[in-house]
Each structure stands twice: as structure tokens, then as C-alpha cells.
Scaffold this motif. Structure first.
Motif, mmCIF file in Angstrom:
data_model
loop_
_atom_site.group_PDB
_atom_site.id
_atom_site.type_symbol
_atom_site.label_atom_id
_atom_site.label_comp_id
_atom_site.label_asym_id
_atom_site.label_seq_id
_atom_site.Cartn_x
_atom_site.Cartn_y
_atom_site.Cartn_z
ATOM 1 N N PHE A 156 78.795 -59.153 64.393
ATOM 2 C CA PHE A 156 78.197 -57.854 63.869
ATOM 3 C C PHE A 156 77.050 -57.369 64.258
ATOM 4 O O PHE A 156 75.945 -58.460 64.357
ATOM 5 C CB PHE A 156 78.724 -57.776 62.512
ATOM 6 N N SER A 158 75.494 -54.254 63.587
ATOM 7 C CA SER A 158 74.810 -53.085 63.063
ATOM 8 C C SER A 158 75.999 -52.799 61.822
ATOM 9 O O SER A 158 77.060 -53.162 61.697
ATOM 10 C CB SER A 158 74.964 -51.611 64.073
ATOM 11 N N THR A 159 75.103 -51.822 60.857
ATOM 12 C CA THR A 159 76.057 -51.557 59.816
ATOM 13 C C THR A 159 75.682 -50.002 59.378
ATOM 14 O O THR A 159 74.576 -49.639 59.545
ATOM 15 C CB THR A 159 75.566 -52.385 58.529
ATOM 16 N N GLN A 185 80.302 -52.878 58.656
ATOM 17 C CA GLN A 185 79.641 -53.843 59.813
ATOM 18 C C GLN A 185 80.378 -53.820 61.024
ATOM 19 O O GLN A 185 81.768 -53.772 61.003
ATOM 20 C CB GLN A 185 79.837 -55.137 59.110
ATOM 21 N N GLN A 186 79.761 -53.550 62.165
ATOM 22 C CA GLN A 186 80.611 -53.429 63.544
ATOM 23 C C GLN A 186 79.936 -54.344 64.519
ATOM 24 O O GLN A 186 78.568 -54.411 64.399
ATOM 25 C CB GLN A 186 80.649 -51.898 63.871
#
Length: 257
Positions: A156, A158-159, A185-186
Motif C-alpha cells: 500500500f 496511499s490512504t 489503503q491502496q
């Protein structure tokens, strides 16, 4: 839902294959907008979601629900603004089909004529850690368009908030299934998507993605390689299903909302 994960396979596809699959008023997002291809390409998305403690009208239907949506990434349709769904940054998709292993969830979507199918033996073998690193194997044994995928989460990065809207034009009118995840989250992933030769999905994906991958020696399914996005929703999210309007000539008359 109290927790959810998602793997979205974003496959570059010749736009000429996608346009005939969409009703009037829907337009594919150019793959160039996502850095996946040219203006003449669109994006076919396999949305693979695992929900924990998914509730319908406040009642948990089953502890874990698996949802798989082969779909086309589309521009925001005109109906979005009238329905209050013109959400900045939202993903809008139009499904080819929807496959779910939760009977109550299936029944709720059928009430709005969504193209949903009950597939009790869907599998998501997820071995991705809290940092977003690891593998996910998906199998959807749908009779008409079976598919599977091998996915590698790369971590992950970024959020933020994620909004997704699934549109469908049915006999009762325009249905919109919306989801909002305030904490998402990605990060990137890489995938191989396998489809059965001769099926509609196999035809759509042919020549797309990052090129062909291996053929599954057990099933004979052909694959394409594609970039993906991996998501984790630690606080879950909320959703709603609305029917925006009835077309003229349906039932007793027309209604705008």
C-alpha cells in the motif's frame, strides 16, 4: 460492513469492443486517462471484493461475502448529478455481470433488475498482509463466463477516501449501487486474468492488457497480464441501492425520481 478488501484488475481493451456493450448515455473512460493505453482504448475492470460482516438494512446476511464484477469503467453519466452522485473522484462502472456468493445480497440487487448471479462456490484465497504485500487467487466458476486471476500486491502506498458507483439500465429504470469508504489503503498490484476460450470475456480481453500470459495447464484457460489496484478498507464502508427513474411506457407511467 466492518472490514473489506478489494483487488481491481484494470485491463486495457480496444474501445471498439466496449462501446457496443454499453447502453445509450454511457461512455468508456479512455485508457489514456489512467496511463494504461491510448485514447482509442478503454478499461475493462474485474472488481474482486471480500466483505466481512456485510449487512443489508442493518441485518448481517453472512459473515463473509464475496463479490466479483466484470465491468467497464465509464465516464460519470448524466443521471449522476440529478441523483446527487456527481462525486469528485468517484469510480463509475457498468457491469457485464455481477457474481455474489451471498443469497440475501443477490436478492436485494435483483429487486432493482441488476444483472446479478448467485455463485456459491466463488473463492478468494487471500494471502496479502497488512502492508499490502502478498498474493490473491480468485476463482469464479460462472457457467457462461468463468474466470480466475492470480494477483500480487506490491504494498500500500496511499490512504484516502474511495467512492464507487455501479450503474445499470434495467426494465424498472436506472439503478445505481453506491459504495463509500472513508478510509482506504491502496497500492499497485500485478495480475494475470484467465478466461475460457470462446466466451464473451475471452473475446473482450483478447489483445488487451499488457499482452498474453500463460495458459492454465489444468483448465486450458488463456490469460492476459495487467496492472491492478489493491485496496484494504480497515473501517469498512457504507452503500445504498437506488432506482433513479422509470422509462416511459413501463408499468403505469413515467417517473423522474
Amino acid at each position: 460492513m466492518s472490514f473489506a478488501t478489494e483487488m481491481a484488475n484494470a485491463v486495457r481493451v480496444d474501445k471498439a469492443k466496449l462501446v457496443p456493450l454499453l447502453p445509450e448515455g454511457y461512455e468508456p473512460v479512455p485508457a489514456s486517462a489512467l496511463g494504461l493505453g491510448s485514447e482509442n482504448d478503454g478499461v475493462f475492470v474485474f472488481v474482486n471484493v471480500c466483505n466481512e460482516n456485510f449487512a443489508i438494512d442493518g441485518k448481517v446476511s453472512q459473515r463473509t461475502s464475496l463479490v466479483n464484477i466484470p465491468s467497464i469503467l465509464v465516464r460519470e453519466p448524466a443521471d449522476a448529478a440529478a441523483a446527487g452522485l456527481d462525486i469528485p473522484g468517484a469510480f463509475h462502472i457498468y457491469p457485464l455481470d455481477i457474481y455474489i456468493d451471498d443469497r440475501a445480497y443477490v436478492d436485494s440487487l435483483r429487486s432493482a433488475d441488476m444483472p446479478v448471479h448467485f455463485i456459491p462456490d466463488i473463492t478468494h484465497d487471500r494471502r496479502i498482509d497488512d502492508a499490502g504485500v502478498g498474493d490473491l487467487t480468485v476463482r469464479v466458476p460462472a457457467r457462461k463466463n468463468p474466470f480466475s486471476s492470480l494477483n500480487e500486491g506490491l504494498g500500500f502506498t496511499s490512504t484516502g477516501r474511495v467512492d464507487v458507483i455501479v450503474w445499470y439500465e434495467g426494465d424498472k429504470g436506472t439503478a445505481a449501487l453506491t459504495f463509500r469508504f472513508d478510509v482506504a489503503q491502496q497500492g499497485p498490484a500485478r495480475s494475470q486474468v484467465f478466461t475460457k476460450p470462446g466466451t464473451e470475456l475471452n473475446r473482450i480481453l483478447g489483445g488487451g492488457g499488457l499482452g498474453p500470459g500463460p495458459t492454465d495447464p489444468k483448465t486450458g484457460f488463456e490469460s492476459i497480464r495487467t496492472p491492478s489496484l489493491s485496496f484494504q478498507y480497515p473501517q469498512g464502508g457504507s452503500g445504498s441501492l437506488i432506482l433513479i427513474k422509470k422509462p416511459c411506457g413501463y408499468g403505469s407511467g413515467c417517473a423522474e425520481q
